[in-house]
Design an enzyme around this catalytic site. Structure first.
Site, short mmCIF file in Angstrom:
data_model
loop_
_atom_site.label_atom_id
_atom_site.label_comp_id
_atom_site.label_asym_id
_atom_site.label_seq_id
_atom_site.Cartn_x
_atom_site.Cartn_y
_atom_site.Cartn_z
N HIS B 508 19.94 76.02 35.47
CA HIS B 508 18.54 75.67 35.22
C HIS B 508 17.76 76.97 35.08
O HIS B 508 17.16 77.46 36.03
CB HIS B 508 17.98 74.85 36.39
CG HIS B 508 18.66 73.53 36.56
ND1 HIS B 508 18.55 72.79 37.72
CD2 HIS B 508 19.45 72.80 35.73
CE1 HIS B 508 19.23 71.65 37.58
NE2 HIS B 508 19.80 71.64 36.39
N ILE B 509 17.76 77.53 33.89
CA ILE B 509 17.16 78.84 33.67
C ILE B 509 15.67 78.66 33.37
O ILE B 509 15.31 77.90 32.46
CB ILE B 509 17.85 79.56 32.50
CG1 ILE B 509 19.37 79.49 32.65
CG2 ILE B 509 17.39 81.02 32.44
CD1 ILE B 509 20.14 80.02 31.46
#
Lengths: 153, 577
Positions: B508-509
């Site tokens: 989850h950047i």
């Protein structure tokens, strides 16, 4: 050779009815697998010769296989690959260096050991998934919500 | 005028979920006669994008892969060299020495990372947007849950989310003004056993409640896609597209008239003297260099490539050495010096156990329920909140089924009926829990431009990333909660990582082009418009100022849908110039 391979496999994995076509493909892959040291065809030959002796000698087949194959330092490595192959359709292999060709794992598997699969068709016939009452990942053959209930007996 | 010289109304960099959705929304109302949209993607438009019924190649690549990673179905093509996607921490990133490893992966191909996401899509909660005001840490978003709520609803209907409205309405303040489009994905059998055992169980006074996980996974036929059949390989590939992936909207966008150019890696954004970004230079896989012009430019290349592109667009790197006089020295949209900074991820840990009675994992999606009780609370002053998942995948990342079998065959030397019994007994009673912690924005956690290049001679991303005590304290609490749950389950065996600070990535950047009201400390405004360039919009999780604990995709979709209005208005204004 195929008949002996099927008969030995049946004892090793506890499954009496193995498909001869799949067995032929697995035997072919086994004979072609690169291995350090002695050639695969020699190893397989010795393994199957030993199995024939056990079978022809009468007595408990499973016990004979345990004593002379599974407990044998020389024969067990290939026998275990046969078990793993029927369960998963994969060999356990290792690469000594990242660029080297993979060879069959004949020692103790560790972090350097990886899987080597054959065809997708073989993957979907791996026995592990039915043993754990599930399905080969990516092919459930199921309907929405089946996972809500435990598997039927 | 040739296709190459054509000026587009909107040029979108990145054909992932945000880019494809916006392309379609812009065209849907007006059609190809009124708005022209170009969708560029660094990666390949593989046949399966347009023919979703024909995914067996991807499935076959996955099932025969030695390492069943997120990238496994997608490798073995030219993209591995020419537009690489990170699949391990070191195969593409240039990681800073003596810092922590950044482990997130993503996928650069048409459809983007939703090809391989798991499809979990809970909402962020109100306090996620006001961490500074409520807890004195992080920053506040320039938008509130209230403002985004209608867009969360739109997003849930657009991608097709299956969820339990009654269960989730009002949870941690996150009220819902519309029901889910589809009823929930049924919890797996194991969840029901665990939920029963946890009845009445608390941790530090907080009840541990098991909730069904909202999922972008059909529970009925929806949008011409079938319901989930429990194939269990959601990440990295749904064989039947019951799981949403952005190719749904790529197809819609193309059908509505979007021009799609794949194998096109954006390398430079040109700034004109009126501060507009109109020209995008890109390199194609055959090595050619091209420049395209748009009245409005939208960046939607995910949270590593988008800031990298902005930072590459400096006067020194101008194509042909011809920098325009207005090209900003620090890169595009970066007067705040926040581009690339505040890199965030959700950092996870897992623990595994053997429970007394079979749960029968590996049937259905890899997780169908979670524990959301620790996603908010006063403790957020001192440690991360975290979301927990119940595993339906045996021992998950702790030990896969191949390793379990390997141990029984090669270490315990079992065979025949005994092997069958032991394997069945062990795996059917395997259970794992995970915690997924938020990270705070830290300007020193950042993406910059590496000296190393990829196969197309495009610079790789350089990553600086370090955990802090805020995270590590949360890891400890997560482990304690897991112990409490294991105790309630009366487990007969448990396995925790020996290193309490070990972590994996949720992929989850977030954070690298953050949203804010103040142009001195943020990159985009509340409409996702770059403060410095009125016709440049940035979409995706790079705009998140804080990370919360929800999987980011719902907010990505909500913000993208909401930005369409601002993009349309800006386009009107640009046409008038």
């Amino acid at each position: 050779m195929l008949e002996d391979f099927i008969a030995l496999s049946a004892v090793l994995i506890g499954e009496p009815n193995l498909d001869a076509g799949l067995a032929q493909r697995y035997l072919d892959r086994l004979l072609a697998a690169p291995v350090a040291g002695d050639s695969m065809s020699n190893r397989v030959q010795v393994l199957l010769d030993t199995f024939r002796e056990i079978r022809d000698g009468g007595g408990d087949l499973e016990e004979g296989v345990r004593q002379r194959i599974v407990n044998s330092d020389a024969l067990a490595p290939v026998a275990r690959q046969i078990i793993f192959l029927w369960y998963t359709s994969a060999f356990l292999v290792r690469r000594v260096t990242p660029d080297a060709a993979a060879t069959l794992e004949t020692g103790r598997p560790n972090d350097g050991t990886t899987l080597q699969f054959g065809s997708p068709e073989q993957y979907f016939r791996g026995l592990m998934w039915s043993v754990i009452r599930a399905h080969p990942p990516a092919l459930s053959g199921g309907y929405f919500g089946y996972w809500r209930y435990p598997p039927e007996n | 005028m040739s296709e190459a010289d054509r000026v587009f109304d909107v040029v979108i960099v990145g054909a992932g979920v945000a880019g494809a959705l916006v392309a379609w929304k812009l065209l849907d109302a007006r059609g190809r006669d009124e708005v022209s949209v170009l969708l560029l993607d660094a990666g390949e438009n593989v046949p399966e994008v347009m023919a979703p019924q024909d995914r067996m190649h991807l499935v076959q690549a996955y099932v025969t892969a030695a390492n069943k990673t997120m990238g496994a179905p997608y490798k073995g093509r030219d993209g591995d060299r020419l537009a690489p996607s990170p699949d391990t921490p070191h195969d593409y990133y240039d990681q800073a020495k003596d810092k922590d490893e950044f482990k997130a992966t993503y996928q650069r191909r048409v459809g983007g990372s939703t090809w391989h996401w798991r499809g979990n899509i809970p909402r962020m909660i109100p306090n996620d947007f006001r961490m500074k005001s409520v807890y004195g840490v992080g920053v506040d978003w320039p938008v509130t849950y209230d403002e985004l709520e209608p867009w969360f609803c739109e997003a849930e209907w657009e991608v097709g989310v299956s969820g339990d409205h009654a269960e989730w309405d009002g949870f941690l303040g996150a009220y819902r003004s519309r029901p889910y489009p589809m009823s929930k994905i049924w919890p797996c059998y194991g969840d029901t056993v665990v939920a029963e055992a946890l009845d009445g169980v608390t941790f530090n006074g907080t009840p541990i409640r098991v909730l069904s996980t909202p999922q972008a996974r059909n529970s009925q036929p929806y949008d011409n896609r079938p319901p989930c059949a429990g194939n269990s390989t959601c990440d990295p590939i749904c064989p039947i597209q019951a799981k949403y992936d952005a190719t749904v909207h790529v197809r819609k966008a193309v059908a509505a008239g979007a021009v799609l150019r794949d194998k096109s890696v954006a390398t430079y954004l040109h700034v004109d003297e009126d501060q507009r970004v109109r020209r995008v230079t890109y390199r194609t896989w055959d090595g050619g260099e091209h420049t395209v012009t748009g009245r409005v430019v939208v960046l939607a290349a995910h949270a590593i490539e988008t800031p990298k592109l902005l930072l590459m667009s400096t006067p020194e790197r101008a194509p042909g050495g011809q920098a325009g006089p207005a090209q900003p020295p620090r890169g595009v949209a970066n007067q705040s010096d926040q581009v690339g900074r505040n890199l965030m991820d959700h950092l996870q840990g897992q623990a595994a156990a053997i429970v007394p009675e079979p749960l029968f994992p590996f049937r259905g999606p890899p997780t169908t329920s979670g524990v959301d009780s620790f996603r908010d609370g006063d403790f957020r002053r001192t440690h991360s909140a975290f979301r927990m998942s119940l595993g339906n995948d045996g021992w998950g990342l702790v030990e896969g089924p191949y390793a379990t079998l390997r141990n029984l065959v090669f270490e315990e030397k079992l065979f025949g009926a005994r092997l069958k019994e032991r394997l069945a007994d062990r795996i059917t009673r395997q259970f794992r829990l995970s915690y997924s912690t938020e990270t705070l924005p830290n300007p020193n956690n950042r993406v910059t431009v590496s000296e190393q290049v990829d196969g197309l001679r495009v610079p790789r991303p350089k990553i600086d990333f370090e955990l802090d005590e805020y995270n590590k304290r949360a890891f400890e609490v997560g482990r304690q909660v897991i112990r409490t749950i294991f105790q309630a389950l009366k487990v007969t065996e448990m396995k925790f990582n020996a290193d309490p600070n070990a972590y994996s990535s949720a992929n989850h950047i977030m954070g690298t082009c953050r949203m804010g009201a103040d142009a001195r400390t943020s990159v985009v405004d509340a409409q996702c418009r770059a403060h410095d360039h009125p016709n440049l919009f940035i979409l995706g999780a790079s705009v998140f100022p804080t990370s919360g604990t929800a999987n980011p995709t719902l907010a990505v979709v909500a913000l993208a849908l909401r930005a369409v209005g601002a993009i349309r208005s800006q386009l009107q204004a640009e046409r008038g110039r």
